[in-house]
Design an enzyme around this catalytic site. Structure first.
Site, short mmCIF file in Angstrom:
data_model
loop_
_atom_site.label_atom_id
_atom_site.label_comp_id
_atom_site.label_asym_id
_atom_site.label_seq_id
_atom_site.Cartn_x
_atom_site.Cartn_y
_atom_site.Cartn_z
N ARG A 29 0.83 -1.20 0.00
CA ARG A 29 0.00 0.00 0.00
C ARG A 29 0.86 1.25 0.00
NH1 ARG A 29 -4.91 -1.72 0.19
NH2 ARG A 29 -5.35 -3.63 1.34
N ASN A 87 4.54 6.65 -13.47
CA ASN A 87 5.10 7.98 -13.72
C ASN A 87 6.56 7.86 -14.13
OD1 ASN A 87 2.69 9.27 -12.90
ND2 ASN A 87 3.27 9.10 -10.75
N HIS A 100 7.49 1.67 -10.50
CA HIS A 100 6.34 1.16 -9.75
C HIS A 100 5.06 1.48 -10.51
CE1 HIS A 100 7.67 5.13 -8.39
NE2 HIS A 100 6.40 5.44 -8.23
#
Ligand code: 5GP
Length: 114
Positions: A29, A87, A100
């Site tokens: 998370r 990104n 990621h």
């Protein structure tokens, strides 16, 4: 590549709420979640940016995406929908230089991004 905080998460040197793991991928998370579900899927091998991917990484990237879609189905938000984002570099808003895949779900996400 200089090491990032994600390498420490992979080695369990700092805590994270891990939701998925296999030999090559870890998912946990986001510490600053932007939606009710905000999980980061990362390769365990540190690759700094999308620009650093090579032909040999095609399978790894595919498996990263498939792990995210499996997670979406297992968690029950696949049908309502979700967003996957990677990104890249400054203008893309990248802040951690270890690739990621963001998976965001659980609310209506706006488009286009700001
Ligand atoms: P980026 O801006 O590079 O696309 O995304 C990096 C993400 O990593 C951010 O959403 C940020 O909240 C998350 N992040 C940064 N440091 C940590 C950390 O130590 N633990 C966790 N779980 N997430 C982090």
């Amino acid at each position: 590549m200089s090491e990032t905080i994600f390498s420490k998460i992979i080695r369990r040197e700092i805590p994270a709420e891990i939701v998925y793991e296999d030999d090559d991928i870890l998912a946990f998370r986001d510490i600053n979640g932007q939606a009710p579900t905000h999980v980061l899927f990362i390769p365990k091998r540190p690759i700094a940016t999308l620009n650093d991917l090579g032909e040999d990484d095609a399978n790894l990237v595919g498996r990263l995406v498939l792990a995210a879609t499996r997670y979406a189905k297992a968690q029950g938000f696949a049908e309502d929908g979700y967003r996957c984002v990677i990104n890249c570099n400054r203008d893309g808003g990248q802040s951690v230089y270890h690739i990621h895949l963001h998976v965001l779900a659980g609310r209506q996400l706006s488009w286009p991004p700001g």
